[in-house]
Design a protein around this motif. Structure first.
Motif, PDB file in Angstrom:
ATOM      1  N   ASP A 131     -36.889 -32.192  50.954  1.00  0.00           N
ATOM      2  CA  ASP A 131     -37.537 -30.339  51.289  1.00  0.00           C
ATOM      3  C   ASP A 131     -36.046 -29.830  50.970  1.00  0.00           C
ATOM      4  N   HIS A 132     -36.255 -29.580  49.994  1.00  0.00           N
ATOM      5  CA  HIS A 132     -34.928 -28.181  49.678  1.00  0.00           C
ATOM      6  C   HIS A 132     -34.721 -27.141  50.407  1.00  0.00           C
ATOM      7  N   ARG A 136     -30.635 -30.235  54.021  1.00  0.00           N
ATOM      8  CA  ARG A 136     -29.263 -29.813  53.859  1.00  0.00           C
ATOM      9  C   ARG A 136     -28.223 -30.119  52.790  1.00  0.00           C
ATOM     10  N   GLY A 137     -29.199 -30.214  51.360  1.00  0.00           N
ATOM     11  CA  GLY A 137     -29.371 -30.844  50.319  1.00  0.00           C
ATOM     12  C   GLY A 137     -28.996 -31.944  49.880  1.00  0.00           C
ATOM     13  N   ARG A 141     -29.268 -33.828  46.390  1.00  0.00           N
ATOM     14  CA  ARG A 141     -27.704 -34.469  45.495  1.00  0.00           C
ATOM     15  C   ARG A 141     -29.024 -35.985  44.960  1.00  0.00           C
ATOM     16  N   LEU A 142     -30.122 -36.434  45.627  1.00  0.00           N
ATOM     17  CA  LEU A 142     -30.939 -37.360  44.800  1.00  0.00           C
ATOM     18  C   LEU A 142     -31.709 -36.850  43.363  1.00  0.00           C
TER      19      LEU A 142
END
Length: 165
Positions: A131-132, A136-137, A141-142
């Motif tokens: 859940d973006h 916290r990123g 990133r993934l």
């Protein structure tokens, strides 16, 4: 040592993708196979991807998110508490609005097939629990790593600002 166990080799996801709606579209050709290859290795189970009209997406978005406009992709994770035995192993379902995807593809200067892949990958990560808006990123990133590996342009989270609709 099996190929999947070799150090440095990426293990393939055990993912089955079913495309419904407009599967005969040239832009959607190969989407299911592509998503299964591009998915993180942790992806296990079955995903249904529904390619829907903008009007249908508007109804879904109003019903499930209280927003009276179409969106590009919605994710519906399977809830183990309510899953029937025949749905065991189902990760969930994605709905992708083809008209919205077409407009976004034009705005970002790439083919509809590429936009469908960007949206499917983003939706799959939500099905996997990312859940973006809260992580916290981690999801960003993934998504960026998977997107680069698959040769896709910027993912949904990295796009700012969004194109006008």
């Amino acid at each position: 040592m099996t190929p999947a166990a070799r150090p440095g080799r990426r293990r393939r996801a055990d993912l089955r993708v079913i495309i419904v709606g407009r599967p005969r579209s040239r832009a959607a050709a190969g989407l299911g196979e592509w998503l299964a290859r591009a998915a993180p290795a942790s992806a296990r189970g079955e995903v249904v991807v529904a390619l829907v009209s903008d009007a249908h997406m508007r109804r879904l978005n109003r019903r499930f998110r209280g927003k009276a406009a179409p969106t590009d992709v919605l994710s519906f994770p399977a809830d183990a508490a309510f899953a029937a035995p025949e749905r065991e192993g189902v990760l969930g379902e994605l709905a992708i609005a083809v008209g919205v995807a077409r407009a976004q593809a034009r705005a970002y200067g790439h083919p509809l097939a590429v936009e469908l892949r960007v949206l499917a990958l983003h939706g799959l990560l939500h099905l996997l629990g990312y859940d973006h808006e809260r992580d916290r990123g981690t999801m960003r990133r993934l998504e960026e790593r998977l997107r680069r590996r698959a040769g896709l342009p910027a993912g949904l989270i990295g796009r700012t600002p969004r194109p006008p609709r």
